[in-house]
Design a protein around this motif. Sequence first.
Motif, PDB file in Angstrom:
ATOM      1  N   GLU A 188     -25.801   2.874   4.965  1.00 41.03           N
ATOM      2  CA  GLU A 188     -24.702   3.751   5.377  1.00 41.03           C
ATOM      3  C   GLU A 188     -25.147   4.710   6.469  1.00 41.03           C
ATOM      4  OE1 GLU A 188     -21.373   4.226   3.895  1.00 41.03           O
ATOM      5  OE2 GLU A 188     -21.755   2.164   3.341  1.00 41.03           O
ATOM      6  N   ARG A 218      -8.402  -4.349   4.840  1.00 46.19           N
ATOM      7  CA  ARG A 218      -8.466  -2.887   4.712  1.00 46.19           C
ATOM      8  C   ARG A 218      -9.833  -2.459   4.220  1.00 46.19           C
ATOM      9  NH1 ARG A 218      -3.472   0.195   4.155  1.00 46.19           N
ATOM     10  NH2 ARG A 218      -4.379   1.467   2.525  1.00 46.19           N
ATOM     11  N   ASP A 264      -2.258  13.366   6.513  1.00 45.20           N
ATOM     12  CA  ASP A 264      -2.465  12.067   5.859  1.00 45.20           C
ATOM     13  C   ASP A 264      -3.865  12.091   5.222  1.00 45.20           C
ATOM     14  OD1 ASP A 264      -2.773   9.484   5.099  1.00 45.20           O
ATOM     15  OD2 ASP A 264      -2.485   8.581   7.061  1.00 45.20           O
ATOM     16  N   ARG A 317     -15.736   5.706   8.702  1.00 46.57           N
ATOM     17  CA  ARG A 317     -16.171   7.057   8.286  1.00 46.57           C
ATOM     18  C   ARG A 317     -15.518   8.142   9.151  1.00 46.57           C
ATOM     19  NH1 ARG A 317     -21.272   4.956   7.101  1.00 46.57           N
ATOM     20  NH2 ARG A 317     -22.033   5.367   9.181  1.00 46.57           N
ATOM     21  N   HIS A 335       0.812  -1.223   0.000  1.00 52.64           N
ATOM     22  CA  HIS A 335       0.000   0.000   0.000  1.00 52.64           C
ATOM     23  C   HIS A 335       0.842   1.268   0.000  1.00 52.64           C
ATOM     24  CE1 HIS A 335      -2.671  -3.070   1.973  1.00 52.64           C
ATOM     25  NE2 HIS A 335      -3.366  -2.717   0.915  1.00 52.64           N
ATOM     26  N   THR A 365      -4.830   9.920   2.780  1.00 51.72           N
ATOM     27  CA  THR A 365      -5.003   8.659   2.040  1.00 51.72           C
ATOM     28  C   THR A 365      -6.468   8.216   2.020  1.00 51.72           C
ATOM     29  OG1 THR A 365      -2.868   8.082   2.979  1.00 51.72           O
ATOM     30  CG2 THR A 365      -4.013   6.354   1.780  1.00 51.72           C
ATOM     31  N   HIS A 366      -7.065   8.218   3.217  1.00 53.52           N
ATOM     32  CA  HIS A 366      -8.442   7.722   3.297  1.00 53.52           C
ATOM     33  C   HIS A 366      -9.406   8.608   2.512  1.00 53.52           C
ATOM     34  CE1 HIS A 366     -11.444   5.113   4.838  1.00 53.52           C
ATOM     35  NE2 HIS A 366     -12.083   6.063   5.480  1.00 53.52           N
ATOM     36  N   GLN A 367      -9.158   9.920   2.562  1.00 52.99           N
ATOM     37  CA  GLN A 367     -10.008  10.847   1.810  1.00 52.99           C
ATOM     38  C   GLN A 367      -9.877  10.587   0.308  1.00 52.99           C
ATOM     39  OE1 GLN A 367      -8.388  11.484   4.504  1.00 52.99           O
ATOM     40  NE2 GLN A 367      -9.057  13.303   5.602  1.00 52.99           N
ATOM     41  N   VAL A 391      -9.023   7.750  -1.148  1.00 50.95           N
ATOM     42  CA  VAL A 391      -9.688   6.476  -1.465  1.00 50.95           C
ATOM     43  C   VAL A 391     -11.202   6.701  -1.534  1.00 50.95           C
ATOM     44  CG1 VAL A 391     -10.196   4.170  -0.571  1.00 50.95           C
ATOM     45  CG2 VAL A 391      -7.875   5.032  -0.488  1.00 50.95           C
ATOM     46  N   ALA A 392     -11.712   7.485  -0.583  1.00 48.28           N
ATOM     47  CA  ALA A 392     -13.156   7.768  -0.569  1.00 48.28           C
ATOM     48  C   ALA A 392     -13.567   8.564  -1.808  1.00 48.28           C
ATOM     49  CB  ALA A 392     -13.525   8.529   0.699  1.00 48.28           C
ATOM     50  N   LYS A 428     -18.019  -3.052  -1.237  1.00 46.47           N
ATOM     51  CA  LYS A 428     -18.737  -2.117  -2.110  1.00 46.47           C
ATOM     52  C   LYS A 428     -17.808  -1.591  -3.208  1.00 46.47           C
ATOM     53  CE  LYS A 428     -20.550   0.460   1.206  1.00 46.47           C
ATOM     54  NZ  LYS A 428     -20.686  -0.350   2.382  1.00 46.47           N
ATOM     55  N   MET A 456       0.238   3.735   9.796  1.00 50.21           N
ATOM     56  CA  MET A 456       0.367   5.178  10.065  1.00 50.21           C
ATOM     57  C   MET A 456      -0.743   5.652  10.995  1.00 50.21           C
ATOM     58  SD  MET A 456       1.445   6.967   6.529  1.00 50.21           S
ATOM     59  CE  MET A 456       2.948   6.574   5.678  1.00 50.21           C
ATOM     60  N   LEU A 490     -12.577  10.160   7.881  1.00 48.63           N
ATOM     61  CA  LEU A 490     -12.715  11.149   6.809  1.00 48.63           C
ATOM     62  C   LEU A 490     -12.668  12.559   7.365  1.00 48.63           C
ATOM     63  CD1 LEU A 490     -15.472   9.510   4.597  1.00 48.63           C
ATOM     64  CD2 LEU A 490     -13.083   9.851   3.991  1.00 48.63           C
ATOM     65  N   ALA A 526       0.644   5.613   0.787  1.00 48.21           N
ATOM     66  CA  ALA A 526      -0.087   6.640   1.532  1.00 48.21           C
ATOM     67  C   ALA A 526      -0.007   7.951   0.755  1.00 48.21           C
ATOM     68  CB  ALA A 526       0.529   6.811   2.908  1.00 48.21           C
ATOM     69  N   ALA A 540      -8.670   3.167   3.232  1.00 47.97           N
ATOM     70  CA  ALA A 540      -7.243   3.173   3.575  1.00 47.97           C
ATOM     71  C   ALA A 540      -7.036   2.793   5.039  1.00 47.97           C
ATOM     72  CB  ALA A 540      -6.678   4.560   3.302  1.00 47.97           C
ATOM     73  N   ARG A 589      -3.814   4.713  10.938  1.00 54.88           N
ATOM     74  CA  ARG A 589      -5.164   4.522  10.375  1.00 54.88           C
ATOM     75  C   ARG A 589      -5.582   3.103  10.701  1.00 54.88           C
ATOM     76  NH1 ARG A 589      -3.707   4.631   5.433  1.00 54.88           N
ATOM     77  NH2 ARG A 589      -2.028   6.136   5.400  1.00 54.88           N
TER      78      ARG A 589
END
Lengths: 495, 111
Positions: free
Chosen positions: A328, B7, A253, B108, A228, A255-257, A259-260, A437, B40, B111, A230, B10, B42
């Motif tokens: 959700e 995962r 960081d 969530r 992975h 990364t998650h944003q 990916v979303a 999903k 990291m 985010l 980042a 992320a 997460r």
Amino acid sequence: MGQSTASKPNANPRVSPSWRVPVLMAAAWFPLLTALLLAAHAWLRPWLATSFGSAIVLAAGVGAVACQGVVLWRFVKCIRPAIMIQSAVASWRGGEADAQLLTVADDGTGLSEDWNRMMTAWGTAQTELKSYRTATSVVSNQGGEAGYSAVFDMLPNGVMIIDRSGKVSHANAAASRVFMRSQERMKDAPLTALIDQTELSELVAATLNESRARGGQVELTIPQTDEHEAVIRFIIRPMGSQEDRRALVVMNDVTHQRVADKSRNLFVAQATHELRTPLTNIGLYLERAIDLTDDQFAERSECLNVINGEVGRLARVVEEFLSVSEIEAGSFQVRRDDVRVDELVKRMQDEYMPQAKAKSLDITFDLPPKLSVVQGDREKVSLAIHNLIGNAIKYTPAGQRVRVEVGEDPAAGHVEVRVSDTGIGIGEEDLPKVFEKFYRANDERLSEIKGSGLGLALAREVIRLHGGDITCESTLNEGTTFTLTLPLHHPAKTA
Amino acid sequence: MRIDTHRVGAVTVLEPQGALIQDDADVFRSQLDEAMLSSMGRLLIDVTHVPFADSKGLEALADAGAQLTESGQALKLSGANETLRTALELTEIDDRFDHYQDVNAAVRSFL
């Protein structure tokens, strides 16, 4: 006593009274009383010689001692808060600064209550003052190294200060997580040794060397693990005077944003496609139906059938999107109906037979003569089974087989729907992800087959809300079997 | 003890399958340390399938929580049952974690 309290604050959090004062007062009171009694004895000696006089003296003596006791007791009670406060003041003079430890035992007198109230207010003021001093020392850079590191380490974002020579002079704990190096190893390390990214190095160098540079920001992808990466947003700002110029580097960081964002974009693209395809077909067949003459009944009927099928498909797609949103949001409601799974599948048989025939698939439905009724949401269960059969037809090439079996396992207490095909199959690495999903296997053969990537995720979520499950077994290029189980007795719940 | 790792987006999700006790707690601790380093921060621990934890298990969770707190982050737990939640409360370490009902809600929160 007060000093000992101050030296052991945790052992005794409150100040105890000192008995030195009342004992001294009693010691002074005794000689005075004795002298008074001796004087009285000398004056009344003749009268005391009688037995009546002796009795009176004895009674007077006892009464005097009792009175002395009562007076002393009342006196001590009155001065007890004052003694405790005196001890507290002595503790404070001895260095005790904790307001909590300077409170006294509440003996119901106004004085001790007032004192404790005052200590509480002082304690609050101390805390506020401490916070204020910490904040102002950091802002004005008066906190020194300790002030910096305490604040730095608590920041969720990585922060580094790069000195004029391009080396790290400070790095917080979050920064050490980004670079996977301890803070000690980061200190004095050149930035280029931490991250080999020209764009960042140039920006930092410009910030350090150009007097009018205002810094900037750059988003970089850095390796996180072997598998992975980042995405880190580096924000660079100049700090210090021209002679002592340093660069502040803040790392977010994201990364998650990212990916979303990618998932959202994919969702919008696929949702658009899923909605547009049936709409296009409806539009085309409507135009054709309008152009047909009144005597072309067969063609018109065919058009209307296609339109009807596409409207059903459109309704299912919209239902899927809405259901995913509800799950959700945690507001997905599952009703409790009597669900006859065999009847549901039988109705689907009529719907899917023509589709399978059009694709030259050999489809068989194996339905039992009788099946127990399960409790659940008919629409949602139907949606889940639709997904399994629809997928089997979609991912099985022409000429192959699809088999739908419905059964009941009374021992396990569940109804089972098994959908197997001899289609393209799913690779071992993709198998654990098929229920995620928006997940699409990285198979070239799928490029022509469109789907929202929501169907299986939604189907399993819905069935799990009924206390059941959907499992998948597959071998690449050989075929796939999805097994849906629904318990015979389970209270449906809300997501 | 089996500890599933996957995962979501992320976010690395650790999913221990069973009670966090004795030697299993040591296995969990070592996997947790590794995950903290590679993720990291997460990181999410889905304790849906953890029926209970002994002192070693609770200590592993508490230490991980403290370690992340020191760097301004928080250890997120999802799906804790009543028994585990009570154990965390009685040992007064429940406030070292962010608690979520399920994995989706926890993910969530990143985010």
